[in-house]
Scaffold this motif. Structure first.
Motif, PDB file in Angstrom:
ATOM      1  N   MET A  49       0.835  -1.201   0.000  1.00  0.00           N
ATOM      2  CA  MET A  49       0.000   0.000   0.000  1.00  0.00           C
ATOM      3  C   MET A  49       0.876   1.259   0.000  1.00  0.00           C
ATOM      4  O   MET A  49       0.608   2.216  -0.724  1.00  0.00           O
ATOM      5  N   ALA A  50       1.934   1.256   0.777  1.00  0.00           N
ATOM      6  CA  ALA A  50       2.828   2.418   0.826  1.00  0.00           C
ATOM      7  C   ALA A  50       3.545   2.605  -0.506  1.00  0.00           C
ATOM      8  O   ALA A  50       3.690   3.732  -0.984  1.00  0.00           O
ATOM      9  N   ILE A  51       3.973   1.507  -1.118  1.00  0.00           N
ATOM     10  CA  ILE A  51       4.643   1.606  -2.415  1.00  0.00           C
ATOM     11  C   ILE A  51       3.663   2.133  -3.460  1.00  0.00           C
ATOM     12  O   ILE A  51       3.999   3.016  -4.251  1.00  0.00           O
ATOM     13  N   GLY A  52       2.445   1.617  -3.468  1.00  0.00           N
ATOM     14  CA  GLY A  52       1.429   2.071  -4.423  1.00  0.00           C
ATOM     15  C   GLY A  52       1.095   3.536  -4.263  1.00  0.00           C
ATOM     16  O   GLY A  52       0.744   4.218  -5.230  1.00  0.00           O
ATOM     17  N   ALA A  53       1.218   4.055  -3.057  1.00  0.00           N
ATOM     18  CA  ALA A  53       0.890   5.453  -2.798  1.00  0.00           C
ATOM     19  C   ALA A  53       1.988   6.409  -3.255  1.00  0.00           C
ATOM     20  O   ALA A  53       1.796   7.620  -3.223  1.00  0.00           O
ATOM     21  N   THR A  54       3.118   5.880  -3.715  1.00  0.00           N
ATOM     22  CA  THR A  54       4.222   6.761  -4.105  1.00  0.00           C
ATOM     23  C   THR A  54       4.012   7.445  -5.442  1.00  0.00           C
ATOM     24  O   THR A  54       4.750   8.357  -5.784  1.00  0.00           O
ATOM     25  N   GLY A  55       3.041   6.982  -6.207  1.00  0.00           N
ATOM     26  CA  GLY A  55       2.774   7.680  -7.462  1.00  0.00           C
ATOM     27  C   GLY A  55       2.715   6.782  -8.668  1.00  0.00           C
ATOM     28  O   GLY A  55       2.106   5.726  -8.618  1.00  0.00           O
ATOM     29  N   PRO A  56       3.365   7.200  -9.751  1.00  0.00           N
ATOM     30  CA  PRO A  56       3.244   6.499 -11.022  1.00  0.00           C
ATOM     31  C   PRO A  56       3.614   5.018 -10.946  1.00  0.00           C
ATOM     32  O   PRO A  56       4.483   4.606 -10.169  1.00  0.00           O
ATOM     33  N   PRO A  86       5.404   2.998 -12.852  1.00  0.00           N
ATOM     34  CA  PRO A  86       6.796   2.536 -13.015  1.00  0.00           C
ATOM     35  C   PRO A  86       7.586   2.479 -11.707  1.00  0.00           C
ATOM     36  O   PRO A  86       8.455   1.630 -11.546  1.00  0.00           O
ATOM     37  N   ARG A  87       7.283   3.337 -10.753  1.00  0.00           N
ATOM     38  CA  ARG A  87       7.995   3.292  -9.456  1.00  0.00           C
ATOM     39  C   ARG A  87       7.676   2.009  -8.707  1.00  0.00           C
ATOM     40  O   ARG A  87       8.505   1.479  -7.985  1.00  0.00           O
ATOM     41  N   CYS A  88       6.453   1.525  -8.869  1.00  0.00           N
ATOM     42  CA  CYS A  88       6.016   0.335  -8.136  1.00  0.00           C
ATOM     43  C   CYS A  88       6.580  -0.962  -8.734  1.00  0.00           C
ATOM     44  O   CYS A  88       6.759  -1.942  -8.043  1.00  0.00           O
ATOM     45  N   LEU A  89       6.839  -0.970 -10.023  1.00  0.00           N
ATOM     46  CA  LEU A  89       7.254  -2.192 -10.703  1.00  0.00           C
ATOM     47  C   LEU A  89       8.562  -2.763 -10.154  1.00  0.00           C
ATOM     48  O   LEU A  89       8.751  -3.970 -10.132  1.00  0.00           O
ATOM     49  N   GLY A  90       9.442  -1.929  -9.691  1.00  0.00           N
ATOM     50  CA  GLY A  90      10.709  -2.398  -9.143  1.00  0.00           C
ATOM     51  C   GLY A  90      10.538  -3.242  -7.886  1.00  0.00           C
ATOM     52  O   GLY A  90      11.395  -4.042  -7.540  1.00  0.00           O
ATOM     53  N   PHE A  91       9.428  -3.081  -7.205  1.00  0.00           N
ATOM     54  CA  PHE A  91       9.132  -3.841  -5.989  1.00  0.00           C
ATOM     55  C   PHE A  91       8.258  -5.060  -6.273  1.00  0.00           C
ATOM     56  O   PHE A  91       7.900  -5.783  -5.382  1.00  0.00           O
ATOM     57  N   GLY A  92       7.857  -5.237  -7.534  1.00  0.00           N
ATOM     58  CA  GLY A  92       7.005  -6.367  -7.881  1.00  0.00           C
ATOM     59  C   GLY A  92       5.549  -6.148  -7.523  1.00  0.00           C
ATOM     60  O   GLY A  92       4.790  -7.083  -7.389  1.00  0.00           O
ATOM     61  N   VAL A  93       5.142  -4.899  -7.321  1.00  0.00           N
ATOM     62  CA  VAL A  93       3.760  -4.599  -6.947  1.00  0.00           C
ATOM     63  C   VAL A  93       2.927  -4.424  -8.203  1.00  0.00           C
ATOM     64  O   VAL A  93       3.328  -3.826  -9.153  1.00  0.00           O
TER      65      VAL A  93
END
Length: 109
Positions: free
Chosen positions: A93-100, A102-109
């Motif tokens: 949820m915190a990673i998803g809240a960071t924005g676009p 592409p930022r989330c893809l590095g974490f596998g979200v």
């Protein structure tokens, strides 16, 4: 082939502590009994340490007649279950809240 009882046991995964247990402990004897005698299909690891987890998994694999499936509840990252020597990451949820996206893809979200 496997008997019907063995096939049913292969569908069962049991939750265990991921710490390497004292060879004389009741918890280890119970776990070995489930793996060797009941012939469960897998183990779900709970809290553990990086330095002891491989030994426990390898010991349980040696006790099993059929290779075990090993699982862990790590949706919050390995550091949620494996203590020390793992990198803590924020929740999905915190990673998803960071924005676009592409930022989330590095974490596998």
């Amino acid at each position: 082939g496997l008997t019907l009882e063995q096939k049913a046991a292969q569908m069962v995964m049991v939750w265990i502590q991921g710490y390497y247990l004292n060879p004389q402990s009741e918890d280890l004897a119970r776990t070995v009994g489930l793996v060797r005698d009941l012939e469960v299909g897998g183990l779900i690891m709970s809290t553990s340490k990086v330095e002891t987890l491989p030994r426990l998994i390898n010991d349980m694999q040696r006790q099993s007649k059929v290779p075990l499936i090993i699982a862990a509840d790590v949706e919050r990252g390995m550091s949620f279950r494996v203590r020390r020597s793992t990198v803590p990451v924020p929740s999905a949820m915190a990673i998803g809240a960071t924005g676009p996206k592409p930022r989330c893809l590095g974490f596998g979200v």
